[in-house]
Write a protein that holds these residues in place. Structure first.
Motif, mmCIF file in Angstrom:
data_model
loop_
_atom_site.group_PDB
_atom_site.id
_atom_site.type_symbol
_atom_site.label_atom_id
_atom_site.label_comp_id
_atom_site.label_asym_id
_atom_site.label_seq_id
_atom_site.Cartn_x
_atom_site.Cartn_y
_atom_site.Cartn_z
ATOM 1 N N ASP A 72 0.760 -1.251 -0.003
ATOM 2 C CA ASP A 72 0.018 -0.130 0.049
ATOM 3 C C ASP A 72 0.996 1.353 -0.012
ATOM 4 N N LYS A 77 -1.860 7.592 4.232
ATOM 5 C CA LYS A 77 -1.775 6.766 5.387
ATOM 6 C C LYS A 77 -0.354 6.605 6.177
ATOM 7 N N LYS A 82 -0.820 1.705 8.209
ATOM 8 C CA LYS A 82 -0.575 0.757 7.131
ATOM 9 C C LYS A 82 -0.455 -0.540 7.829
#
Length: 494
Positions: A72, A77, A82
């Motif tokens: 990701d 974030k 994460k």
């Protein structure tokens, strides 16, 4: 033969500090090249699944680094968020596999049921598709491993005897009538060439390292030294999306190191560095023009564009123009079982195998490559990637699958950023050395992957039952995942 999953346990193996820094080859939000970053988190996630079969219990296992930053890459974030979200998803996947695995006949049947539900849960929680594949694949491998052991067979033997229940047409209807057994090699590949990763911050030649910067642990510290000591032929070079800087580094890699080797073969890895098609096309054109020797020895370019741009149908014309110069392969964009077909339709020639994306997914993609190659006359292929595979469980299991797929060379040397088997316990090392004298060699007081003439010998690994052998971790020496999550190791401090 009917199976049921009785339990799934999750553990963490803490890793010691890196012996060398690693630069993946990406840009910051401000567009600056990240030359060196900490590989996070400093841990390996391990799964232990206990299956019941014919009144007896069989244990299977699997493992991967929880590489949340690769899965990701969304900038909004934080790293801590994460990791927490990824571990939440892994625990959700565990619950789904337990529920679906109360009664099943084959691993493939259970995978089909569970994978869809894990991906749905991932989507509902706002995850990337790649994270859903990762969370499901951990459980998938532990189940495959246990079923292989229940039958007293290696992974390849189970495939050749068609005992994993693979029904390709149930996922890809166009594969109806194709046999996985017929599409696999007659025997597993016992020798695999190691494709050595060259990170953005890796020193290239001895002159790049000042005396005060050296590790001095007896192991090579430069690309030049690794190539000389291990007899390397295959290399994977990280690029960062800054064409000028990338080309200057590629020029050095070719003229100062690789040109002196006998027939070196290279791949480039963009790790989604480019978000502008014209900029990437300009880089490829400049690469061919400015470093022609390396360009001619480069097999393909892996995941140069962001995953969203990769699967954008509007890029078809540009991708065709670039692919005419150098073949392109997807990696991070390969989030679901349908991703490769979509990418192939746009113009990509291949996809990567990674155990962390799923074993059955790779077996299906292997068949798709064969089908698409036969129907189009194009070169359609799979590559073997994953820098994060560490001994013993992740490394051995990926070796087993790459060998079964018949892939000649694999990115498989994240170990050079660590110090051999120093992350394992003494008893684990002894069992590994005893079971796999061909795969490991002792230098000084430590054991290391035994790379000779650029390759490793998997003979001992491939004859043992299970997915990658049966040498089991010392579970009592590991930390349960829930305990790790409560400690600072699983929080913001990564």
């Amino acid at each position: 033969m009917s199976f049921s999953i009785e339990s799934i346990d999750l553990f963490v193996r803490k890793l010691p500090p890196n012996r060398m820094e690693f630069g993946i080859g990406t840009k910051s939000a401000k567009g600056e090249v990240k030359a060196a970053t900490k590989r996070r988190p400093d841990a390996v996630l391990l799964v232990r699944a206990t299956l019941a079969i014919d009144g007896r219990q069989v244990t299977g296992f699997a493992g991967d680094r929880p590489s949340f930053g690769w899965l990701d890459k969304r900038a909004e974030k934080s790293p801590g968020a994460k990791l927490r979200d990824l571990l939440d998803l892994v625990e959700t996947s565990k619950d789904i596999w337990l529920e679906q695995g109360r009664d099943f006949e084959t691993p493939f049947e259970l995978w089909r049921r569970s994978y869809k539900r894990v991906q749905a849960a991932a989507s509902e929680a706002g995850h990337e598709e790649l994270s859903g594949s990762y969370a499901s694949a951990l459980m998938e491998r532990a189940v495959i491993d246990a079923v292989c052991k229940a039958n007293g067979r290696s992974f390849f033997e189970m495939l050749r005897e068609d005992r994993l229940g693979v029904d390709a047409a149930s996922v890809h209807p166009e594969l109806k009538g194709m046999s996985l057994v017929d599409a696999l090699p007659k025997r597993p590949r016992r020798q695999l060439f190691i494709r050595h990763t060259v990170g953005q911050s890796d020193p290239l030649v001895d002159a790049d390292l000042a005396p005060e910067s050296r590790v001095n642990d007896g192991e090579p510290e430069t690309l030049e030294a690794y190539a000389r000591r291990d007899g390397l032929r295959f290399f994977k070079v990280k690029i960062a999306g800054d064409a000028k800087a990338d080309l200057a580094r590629l020029n050095r890699i070719w003229n100062e190191v690789l040109v002196h080797l006998e027939e070196p073969l290279v791949t480039l890895d963009g790790n989604e560095a480019y978000s502008d098609l014209d900029a990437f096309a300009g880089f490829v054109e400049a690469f061919a023009r400015e470093v022609p020797g390396l360009f001619e020895h480069t097999l393909f370019i892996e995941q140069p564009l962001t995953r969203a741009l990769t699967l954008d149908e509007n890029t078809r014309k540009s991708v065709a123009r670039i692919s005419a110069m150098k073949e392109l392969v997807i990696d991070e964009a390969d989030g679901t079982v349908a991703s490769f077909k979509t990418a192939f339709g746009i113009g990509y020639a291949g996809t990567s195998h990674k155990n962390c994306k799923g074993v059955f997914k790779s077996l299906l993609n292997h068949l798709l490559c064969k089908k698409l190659s036969e129907s189009t006359g194009r070169w359609v292929f799979m590559t073997a990637e994953d820098l994060s595979n560490m001994p013993m469980v992740p490394l051995h299991q990926d070796f087993a699958v790459v060998s079964a797929l018949g892939i000649e060379h694999c990115e498989r040397n994240g170990h050079h950023y660590a110090f051999g088997l120093s992350h394992l316990g003494a008893a684990e090392k002894e069992r590994l050395a005893s079971a796999h004298p061909d795969l490991y060699v002792k230098r000084g007081d430590e054991w290391f992957l035994n790379i000779r003439d650029g390759a490793v010998d998997l003979t001992s690994l491939l004859v043992r039952p299970g997915l990658g052998g049966d040498v089991e971790p010392d579970w009592q020496e590991l930390m349960p995942l829930d305990e790790w999550r409560k400690s600072s190791m699983g929080g913001e401090s990564l």
